[in-house]
Design a protein around this motif. Sequence first.
Motif, PDB file in Angstrom:
ATOM      1  N   GLY A 189       3.529   8.591 -33.347  1.00 18.80           N
ATOM      2  CA  GLY A 189       3.439   7.264 -33.966  1.00 18.80           C
ATOM      3  C   GLY A 189       3.931   6.183 -33.018  1.00 18.80           C
ATOM      4  O   GLY A 189       3.295   5.129 -32.863  1.00 18.80           O
ATOM      5  N   HIS A 190       5.050   6.459 -32.376  1.00 18.92           N
ATOM      6  CA  HIS A 190       5.622   5.489 -31.426  1.00 18.92           C
ATOM      7  C   HIS A 190       4.655   5.260 -30.261  1.00 18.92           C
ATOM      8  O   HIS A 190       4.463   4.129 -29.815  1.00 18.92           O
ATOM      9  CB  HIS A 190       6.965   6.014 -30.899  1.00 18.92           C
ATOM     10  N   VAL A 191       4.035   6.333 -29.802  1.00 16.40           N
ATOM     11  CA  VAL A 191       3.100   6.231 -28.666  1.00 16.40           C
ATOM     12  C   VAL A 191       1.887   5.385 -29.071  1.00 16.40           C
ATOM     13  O   VAL A 191       1.458   4.495 -28.319  1.00 16.40           O
ATOM     14  CB  VAL A 191       2.654   7.641 -28.181  1.00 16.40           C
ATOM     15  N   VAL A 192       1.354   5.625 -30.281  1.00 13.20           N
ATOM     16  CA  VAL A 192       0.190   4.866 -30.764  1.00 13.20           C
ATOM     17  C   VAL A 192       0.540   3.374 -30.865  1.00 13.20           C
ATOM     18  O   VAL A 192      -0.240   2.512 -30.425  1.00 13.20           O
ATOM     19  CB  VAL A 192      -0.291   5.412 -32.132  1.00 13.20           C
ATOM     20  N   ARG A 193       1.726   3.088 -31.394  1.00 10.79           N
ATOM     21  CA  ARG A 193       2.134   1.670 -31.529  1.00 10.79           C
ATOM     22  C   ARG A 193       2.281   1.017 -30.154  1.00 10.79           C
ATOM     23  O   ARG A 193       1.883  -0.128 -29.956  1.00 10.79           O
ATOM     24  CB  ARG A 193       3.460   1.566 -32.294  1.00 10.79           C
ATOM     25  N   ALA A 194       2.868   1.734 -29.206  1.00 11.04           N
ATOM     26  CA  ALA A 194       3.042   1.185 -27.852  1.00 11.04           C
ATOM     27  C   ALA A 194       1.684   0.908 -27.209  1.00 11.04           C
ATOM     28  O   ALA A 194       1.490  -0.135 -26.567  1.00 11.04           O
ATOM     29  CB  ALA A 194       3.835   2.162 -26.990  1.00 11.04           C
ATOM     30  N   VAL A 195       0.745   1.824 -27.400  1.00 10.60           N
ATOM     31  CA  VAL A 195      -0.605   1.642 -26.846  1.00 10.60           C
ATOM     32  C   VAL A 195      -1.269   0.437 -27.489  1.00 10.60           C
ATOM     33  O   VAL A 195      -1.830  -0.429 -26.796  1.00 10.60           O
ATOM     34  CB  VAL A 195      -1.471   2.916 -27.058  1.00 10.60           C
ATOM     35  N   GLY A 216       0.497  17.354 -39.298  1.00  9.17           N
ATOM     36  CA  GLY A 216       0.055  16.008 -39.682  1.00  9.17           C
ATOM     37  C   GLY A 216      -0.023  15.031 -38.533  1.00  9.17           C
ATOM     38  O   GLY A 216       0.050  13.819 -38.733  1.00  9.17           O
ATOM     39  N   THR A 217      -0.177  15.537 -37.317  1.00  9.08           N
ATOM     40  CA  THR A 217      -0.266  14.663 -36.130  1.00  9.08           C
ATOM     41  C   THR A 217      -1.464  13.713 -36.232  1.00  9.08           C
ATOM     42  O   THR A 217      -1.328  12.502 -36.019  1.00  9.08           O
ATOM     43  CB  THR A 217      -0.382  15.515 -34.845  1.00  9.08           C
ATOM     44  N   ASN A 245      -2.772   6.723 -39.559  1.00  7.22           N
ATOM     45  CA  ASN A 245      -1.991   5.826 -40.436  1.00  7.22           C
ATOM     46  C   ASN A 245      -1.121   4.843 -39.662  1.00  7.22           C
ATOM     47  O   ASN A 245      -0.660   3.852 -40.221  1.00  7.22           O
ATOM     48  CB  ASN A 245      -1.100   6.657 -41.378  1.00  7.22           C
ATOM     49  N   GLU A 246      -0.865   5.134 -38.391  1.00  6.49           N
ATOM     50  CA  GLU A 246       0.045   4.308 -37.607  1.00  6.49           C
ATOM     51  C   GLU A 246      -0.662   3.041 -37.138  1.00  6.49           C
ATOM     52  O   GLU A 246      -1.718   3.109 -36.531  1.00  6.49           O
ATOM     53  CB  GLU A 246       0.526   5.098 -36.375  1.00  6.49           C
ATOM     54  N   GLY A 286      -9.566  -8.979 -29.377  1.00 10.28           N
ATOM     55  CA  GLY A 286     -10.521  -7.864 -29.262  1.00 10.28           C
ATOM     56  C   GLY A 286     -10.281  -6.801 -30.321  1.00 10.28           C
ATOM     57  O   GLY A 286      -9.177  -6.684 -30.832  1.00 10.28           O
ATOM     58  N   PRO A 287     -11.326  -6.036 -30.651  1.00 11.69           N
ATOM     59  CA  PRO A 287     -11.154  -4.989 -31.668  1.00 11.69           C
ATOM     60  C   PRO A 287     -10.355  -3.803 -31.127  1.00 11.69           C
ATOM     61  O   PRO A 287     -10.389  -3.525 -29.935  1.00 11.69           O
ATOM     62  CB  PRO A 287     -12.591  -4.574 -31.983  1.00 11.69           C
ATOM     63  N   PHE A 288      -9.621  -3.137 -32.007  1.00  8.14           N
ATOM     64  CA  PHE A 288      -8.869  -1.949 -31.628  1.00  8.14           C
ATOM     65  C   PHE A 288      -9.321  -0.807 -32.527  1.00  8.14           C
ATOM     66  O   PHE A 288      -9.128  -0.833 -33.735  1.00  8.14           O
ATOM     67  CB  PHE A 288      -7.363  -2.196 -31.787  1.00  8.14           C
ATOM     68  N   ILE A 289      -9.975   0.168 -31.926  1.00  5.42           N
ATOM     69  CA  ILE A 289     -10.590   1.247 -32.717  1.00  5.42           C
ATOM     70  C   ILE A 289      -9.856   2.556 -32.422  1.00  5.42           C
ATOM     71  O   ILE A 289      -9.501   2.830 -31.267  1.00  5.42           O
ATOM     72  CB  ILE A 289     -12.081   1.392 -32.339  1.00  5.42           C
ATOM     73  N   LYS A 290      -9.662   3.347 -33.473  1.00  2.10           N
ATOM     74  CA  LYS A 290      -9.008   4.656 -33.278  1.00  2.10           C
ATOM     75  C   LYS A 290      -9.975   5.784 -33.623  1.00  2.10           C
ATOM     76  O   LYS A 290     -10.668   5.721 -34.639  1.00  2.10           O
ATOM     77  CB  LYS A 290      -7.782   4.755 -34.184  1.00  2.10           C
ATOM     78  N   ILE A 291      -9.983   6.800 -32.774  1.00  2.00           N
ATOM     79  CA  ILE A 291     -10.769   8.012 -33.059  1.00  2.00           C
ATOM     80  C   ILE A 291      -9.827   9.207 -32.948  1.00  2.00           C
ATOM     81  O   ILE A 291      -9.130   9.347 -31.939  1.00  2.00           O
ATOM     82  CB  ILE A 291     -11.932   8.190 -32.046  1.00  2.00           C
ATOM     83  N   THR A 292      -9.795  10.005 -33.981  1.00  2.25           N
ATOM     84  CA  THR A 292      -9.032  11.264 -33.853  1.00  2.25           C
ATOM     85  C   THR A 292     -10.020  12.411 -33.944  1.00  2.25           C
ATOM     86  O   THR A 292     -10.870  12.433 -34.832  1.00  2.25           O
ATOM     87  CB  THR A 292      -7.989  11.415 -34.980  1.00  2.25           C
ATOM     88  N   THR A 293      -9.899  13.313 -33.000  1.00  2.00           N
ATOM     89  CA  THR A 293     -10.845  14.438 -32.990  1.00  2.00           C
ATOM     90  C   THR A 293     -10.171  15.702 -32.477  1.00  2.00           C
ATOM     91  O   THR A 293      -9.385  15.633 -31.526  1.00  2.00           O
ATOM     92  CB  THR A 293     -12.080  14.116 -32.109  1.00  2.00           C
TER      93      THR A 293
END
Lengths: 420, 232
Positions: free
Chosen positions: A36-42, A67-68, A74-75, A90-97
């Motif tokens: 979560g911290h890494v996603v927020r920093a990015v 639940g990674t 959710n982050e 700019g848009p910020f898009i997340k993909i989890t795969t």
Amino acid sequence: MNNIVLRKEVQERLDEIKEADIVVGIPSYNNAPTIGHVVRAVQAGLAKYFPYKKAVLVNSDGGSTDGTMEAVQNETIEDFQSILITHRVGPFIKITTPYHGVPGKGSAFRTIFGIAKTLNAKACAVVDSDLRSITPEWIDLLLSPVIDGGYDYVAPYYLRHKYDGTITNSIIYPLTRALYGKRIRQPIGGDFGFSGELASFYLTKDVWDTDVARYGIDIWMTTTAIANNFKVCQSFLGAKIHDAKEPSADLSEMLHQVVGSAFDLMETYEDIWKAVRISERVPTFGFQFSVGLEPVSVNLDRMIDKFKLGAKELCSVWEVFVPKKVLDFLCEVKELSRDDFRIPDTLWAEIIYAFAIACHKKLLNKEHLLKSLTPLYLGRTASFVMETWDSSAAEVEERIEKLCNSFENKKDFLLKNWDK
Amino acid sequence: MDDIMKRIVIEPSNRFFDKVLEFLPHLLMAILILITGIILAMILKGLFSRFFRVINLDRFSERAGLMEMLRKGGIKESASNLLAKIIGWLTIVVFIILSVRALDVPAVERILEKFFLYMPNIFVAALILFFGYLLSNFFGRAALIASVNAGLKVSGLIGKLVKITVFLLSITMALEQLGIGRGTIVVTFAIVFGGIVLALAIAFGLGGKDVAREYLEKKLRGEEEKDDIEHL
């Protein structure tokens, strides 16, 4: 996309997105507490430094059960005002795969490279999911040299505790530097920036069923970039603090994969490293500063005991390829007391080169050969710890510099015996 | 008297000489075949010796541990020379068999037939032993390295035990292939091996139960004493 299997919904999402300027990848496996911290920093880094770029965050997961992937989805940063002066445009898009293939970081990276290629990304970065010290500035430092400086590969340059990253300090950095002539301080750092062109180039290589798909990915990325004349640099990121590796991570397996990958690359790029005579600095970006790092406890006796056990039992394995004078020294040193226990730099360089030559000549089963390096590596680490017990970070860096010089000076031994 | 002499001495002598005369061409043919075989064997030995040296067989056999095994057995010759010699001798053996068959003696033919029927068993048994030796070296070394890396003080013993066990298994299989004590050997091996495992289990269980409990407790509770060193 070079046979990369993606879920239907992910493929549909990529078709929707069409293109992206930036792709940031986070490989993960059961990292719910830290990711979560890494996603927020990015997210903050992208918003702050690249507000007008279309960016995609890709979480490539190895089948986490904690639940990674949900944590990544959710982050988000709701209130940018506390972090930024201007709001992201700019848009910020997340993909989890989930990734497919051999379980390991390399396979996760391969999926990220594939997505970057599909989206025709100009610049990419990958950051570890267990980082506690990542800040938004890391994103700038890893991506700006690619976007603004025309670099293809940005290696990390961290402040680490003097006993952190011992495989890097005692084997991989000196070896890579002596072989390819580029002083990249953290060749297996784990956090990199690279161009879309280099990501596509990586995908053309057929290495995804080897150790490159596991721990070998970092050294493979660095070496491939250097050896194929891509423009390389490094960025100072500050301290690297991350979760300790899972206890089940076997040291000898780690050594086998990382050092084995480095030796395999010596085969691939034989003509390149044979021609290199001196090493040179690479451009380093970022403002360098010093920080206090958490102390590290070291179990010296256990390391020395394992070395002595290895020296007692594995001489019959080593005598096939290790020079006699080195073998004699190892027999002597195992009798020494803890205070006198030392493995000199030149001897260590010769040992690593002897292992590389043995691997090249296939004198022994590769796995046996590389796993038999473990006690020697532990002995060398113990020796290094005792030598630098009272040294400051700067003094330790000088010691590592001396070791690198030994590797460079001993390269003749490698060249002389490689084809003998 | 003449009649007696004729029946007792001259006729058998004539029959004997007839037989000898009948046998002589076969004998000459056999000698000729044998000489041809010896010459061919010498030629093949030279050719194969060169061929094996060209394909670097000596280095390969050194790596595989085969030469070490031969040296322990007192053979100091290089693998290429040794194999070339074996090919030479095999050629001679083949020609000896051909020359014996050329003699056209039924009793010898029957013995040869039995020998031929048994030959594949000897060959398969030799192969089993050869690969058994290589595998015993491989697994013994793997066990030794793994136990050293695990910090086990008895790693030397573990390595040797694994090596001996694998080789014993291959000897058992080879003897079974040769049909020597077919049931007895397998049962003996099972009893001996099972006994060793049981003895080790009892010894470990009785002697090391506290150590094992302590180790497992530390593992399960995550209290194992180790470094904070991050290797990567």
